[in-house]
Design a protein around this motif. Structure first.
Motif, PDB file in Angstrom:
ATOM      1  N   CYS A 103       0.887  -1.189  -0.085  1.00 56.68           N
ATOM      2  CA  CYS A 103      -0.033   0.001  -0.148  1.00 56.68           C
ATOM      3  C   CYS A 103       0.844   1.197   0.131  1.00 56.68           C
ATOM      4  O   CYS A 103       1.845   1.353   0.787  1.00 56.68           O
ATOM      5  CB  CYS A 103      -0.671   0.047   1.319  1.00 56.68           C
ATOM      6  N   CYS A 106      -0.200   3.174   3.857  1.00 58.76           N
ATOM      7  CA  CYS A 106       0.053   2.799   5.226  1.00 58.76           C
ATOM      8  C   CYS A 106       0.849   1.531   5.503  1.00 58.76           C
ATOM      9  O   CYS A 106       1.393   1.108   4.328  1.00 58.76           O
ATOM     10  CB  CYS A 106      -1.306   2.398   5.633  1.00 58.76           C
ATOM     11  N   HIS A 310      -7.515  -3.346  -1.162  1.00 53.78           N
ATOM     12  CA  HIS A 310      -7.151  -2.529   0.260  1.00 53.78           C
ATOM     13  C   HIS A 310      -7.127  -0.891   0.036  1.00 53.78           C
ATOM     14  O   HIS A 310      -7.374  -0.407   1.159  1.00 53.78           O
ATOM     15  CB  HIS A 310      -5.585  -3.040   0.480  1.00 53.78           C
ATOM     16  N   HIS A 314      -8.870   3.492   2.609  1.00 54.98           N
ATOM     17  CA  HIS A 314      -8.466   4.979   2.707  1.00 54.98           C
ATOM     18  C   HIS A 314      -9.288   5.909   2.074  1.00 54.98           C
ATOM     19  O   HIS A 314      -9.033   7.037   2.448  1.00 54.98           O
ATOM     20  CB  HIS A 314      -7.145   4.987   1.905  1.00 54.98           C
TER      21      HIS A 314
HETATM   22 ZN   LIG Z   1      -3.179   1.218   3.310  1.00 53.76          ZN
END
Ligand SMILES: [Zn+2]
Length: 626
Positions: A103, A106, A310, A314
């Motif tokens: 990612c 993060c 994923h 966010h």
């Molecule tokens: Zn992330």
């Protein structure tokens, strides 16, 4: 590059020039470097060096500020700060120096990408201290980067930009993450669950202005664009409801998971977000994570460790920080690539092109500025600046000035248009318009005794809708009402009839109805049948057949069911003013486990008796039916 405080309806149109080209970055592949890892590092360093050069003025002015003048000649002290970076996944990795498969925002481990767990963002100060070792011994630098899961980039461009947190500034990307990401994966998973049945169902769906008709189905299509994935998202839920699964499993969990993903996709695209819509967005993602294991149980997936899935985690925070996702749409930058690079290149003689391209662009910009100045002098303020987007939209129906067919007899309305109760419905409408005070029972009795002394009306084959009272505005929706016709006389080619469904006001409620005739009475007829003492009757009328009130949303897929409404063993019909027709609506036939293969999209509304309302037809339909 653009600035964040430009109204979004200007921002979203490349023709309004809210974005400016700052520079071209070399596209060399550096094939002279034979070591693959070394070549990738060199390419990444080249990108960061170029970006650093372009953005270097922000290093000083972000902190001390710079005087800038606005369009209305007022000077301000501005502090330009890099707030967001808009790009697709490979670009996000390049900018943040993150490893592939991770990612870019993060610290979530690679094997956890498919979970609904939340991990903290990369710490910008830690990252800066790691990259500040760029000048140290290469072995130390590489080892430190490797330990922290970063690519060893020589002084990334954001290192010294004031107030910039590059990990926070990476925005959602609707085009690549939603349309080309989530929708594409979902389609692949569904392909292994029953391609033939899904494709057959797609070909049976009734036609609608806003829904593309996939005659050969949606599974097995190759090289789909973002728009095609958007079109598929509109109908996919209707074709997976009750889908037969291996081992006679119920499809309830599958439809729940698909519904949750679609909810997320639609909510993420809202142009106005509130705490309620953001909570609904979060809830949709949680529902998907609760139900996603059905794809594992059905043997479609082994895991969900996919960076694009994923990335959805966010969205809520990014939208809260930077506004709705249409503010940072990569579709625009792809469009600008054509305007500012491809067209500029085509304007050259392809030799020593860089200088010619920049000159061409400077001239284009100067011409645009000059045109705006002339517009300003001629019409005063060139454009109104304060425009607030809204979730609400009212549509106005329009028909052409001239009818599609004149003098259509009542008999023809029955046989060609299928308006079987036309005369009764017309008598009802005349009586209730002339005598609004009568009870329904008395009005009905009086209508039975009303003699209609004319036999012909003028009919219209299409209603189009615009969100403005001015009919010249853009068509947003349309309803087709046309009988079967021979397209090429003599060759026997027949175009089947089409009678669309719409949302129609019926007293104080809005119901689904199929529209069979849109017509106009002549002036002499109007004065003959309507009393002068009453308000003038509507100029255009429609003969519609009603569906029942929508049921409560289904517990697994959330769609509301409707069926035909009957009156004296006929489908219940009325005549209503054209202005009562609000919107087109698509109905999904309730297919059962296996869709009858003899059904056709043009006749399915008569062949099937119960339907679901397609609440994913477009964003306005979704907002009203979610
Ligand atoms: Zn992330």
């Amino acid at each position: 590059m653009s600035i964040g405080n430009i109204p979004k309806d200007i921002h979203s149109k490349p023709s309004q020039h809210a974005q400016m080209l700052m520079g071209y970055i070399p596209t060399t592949r550096l094939e002279c470097i034979t070591n693959k890892a070394g070549r990738h590092r060199a390419l990444s360093n080249l990108f960061h060096t170029c970006m650093k050069k372009i953005l270097s003025p922000l290093e000083a002015y972000g902190e001390i500020g710079i005087a800038m003048v606005t369009g209305d000649s007022i000077w301000y002290r501005c502090h330009p700060v890099l707030a967001t970076f808009v790009g697709d996944y490979p670009e996000q990795l390049l900018v943040t120096s993150t490893l592939n498969g991770r990612c870019p925002k993060c610290t979530i481990p690679r094997d956890n990408l498919g979970s609904n767990e939340h991990f903290p963002l990369h710490n910008i100060q830690t990252a800066i201290s790691i990259f500040s070792l760029s000048d140290a011994h290469p072995t130390t630098f590489h080892a430190t980067c490797h330990e922290a899961d970063f690519k060893p980039t020589y002084h990334p461009f954001w290192e010294r930009l004031p107030f910039t947190d590059i990990f926070l500034s990476i925005t959602p990307d609707i085009l690549h993450q939603i349309h080309q990401g989530v929708a594409r994966h979902l389609l692949r998973w569904l392909a292994s669950l029953g391609a033939e049945e899904i494709n057959a169902r797609c070909s049976h769906l009734p036609l609608n202005h806003n829904a593309r008709h996939f005659q050969k189905g949606i599974i097995g299509l190759s090289r789909l664009s973002g728009q095609e994935h958007k079109d598929i998202s509109r109908i996919v839920l209707g074709v997976v409801v009750d889908l037969p699964l291996s081992g006679r499993q119920s499809s309830a969990r599958l439809t729940c998971a698909v519904r949750a993903l679609l909810d997320f996709m639609y909510l993420a695209q809202y142009s106005v977000q509130t705490t309620t819509t953001l909570n609904a967005l979060k809830d949709a993602l949680c529902r998907f994570h609760e139900e996603k294991d059905i794809f594992v149980e059905l043997g479609v997936r082994e895991h969900f460790n996919i960076p694009k899935f994923h990335s959805l985690a966010h969205y809520q925070r990014s939208i809260t920080l930077f506004g709705s996702a249409d503010n940072y749409n990569t579709e625009q930058s792809e469009r600008l690539h054509i305007d500012l690079t491809k067209n500029a290149y085509r304007a050259t003689n392809f030799k020593d092109e860089f200088k010619q391209m920049t000159t061409w662009l400077e001239r284009q910009e100067a011409m645009h500025q000059h045109a705006t100045l002339i517009e300003l002098h001629e019409h005063g303020s060139a454009r109104q600046l304060t425009r607030y987007p809204s979730l609400q939209m009212t549509l106005y129906p329009f028909v052409t000035t001239q009818p599609s067919e004149k003098g259509v007899t009542f008999e023809s309305l029955v046989y060609r248009y299928g308006a079987v109760d036309f005369q009764d419905a017309l008598a009802d409408f005349i009586v209730s318009h002339n005598n609004p005070e009568l009870s329904a029972r008395v009005a009905r009795r009086r209508a039975d005794n009303t003699l209609i002394l004319f036999q012909r009306v003028s009919v219209f084959h299409k209603i189009r809708f615009a969100n403005h009272k001015d009919p010249s505005k853009q068509t947003i929706d349309a309803i087709h009402i046309r009988p079967e016709a021979h397209t090429r006389v003599g060759l026997g080619a027949v175009r089947p009839g089409r009678f669309d469904t719409g949302l129609v006001r019926n007293g104080s409620t809005i119901c689904v109805a199929q529209i069979w005739v849109v017509f106009q009475l002549s002036k002499s007829t109007t004065s003959q049948v309507f009393l002068d003492s009453r308000p003038a009757p509507p100029t255009h009328l429609a003969y519609v057949e009603w569906f029942s009130q929508p049921s409560a949303p289904h517990p697994s897929h959330g769609l509301s069911q409707v069926s035909r409404r009957y009156h004296n063993r006929h489908w219940s019909a009325s005549i209503v003013p054209l202005s009562n027709i609000c919107w087109s609506v698509q109905l999904f036939p309730v297919f059962g486990p296996i869709a009858p293969r003899e059904w056709q999209s043009t006749t399915v509304l008569e062949e099937c008796s119960t339907f679901y309302i397609n609440s994913f037809l477009d964003k306005h339909m979704y907002q009203n039916f979610m």
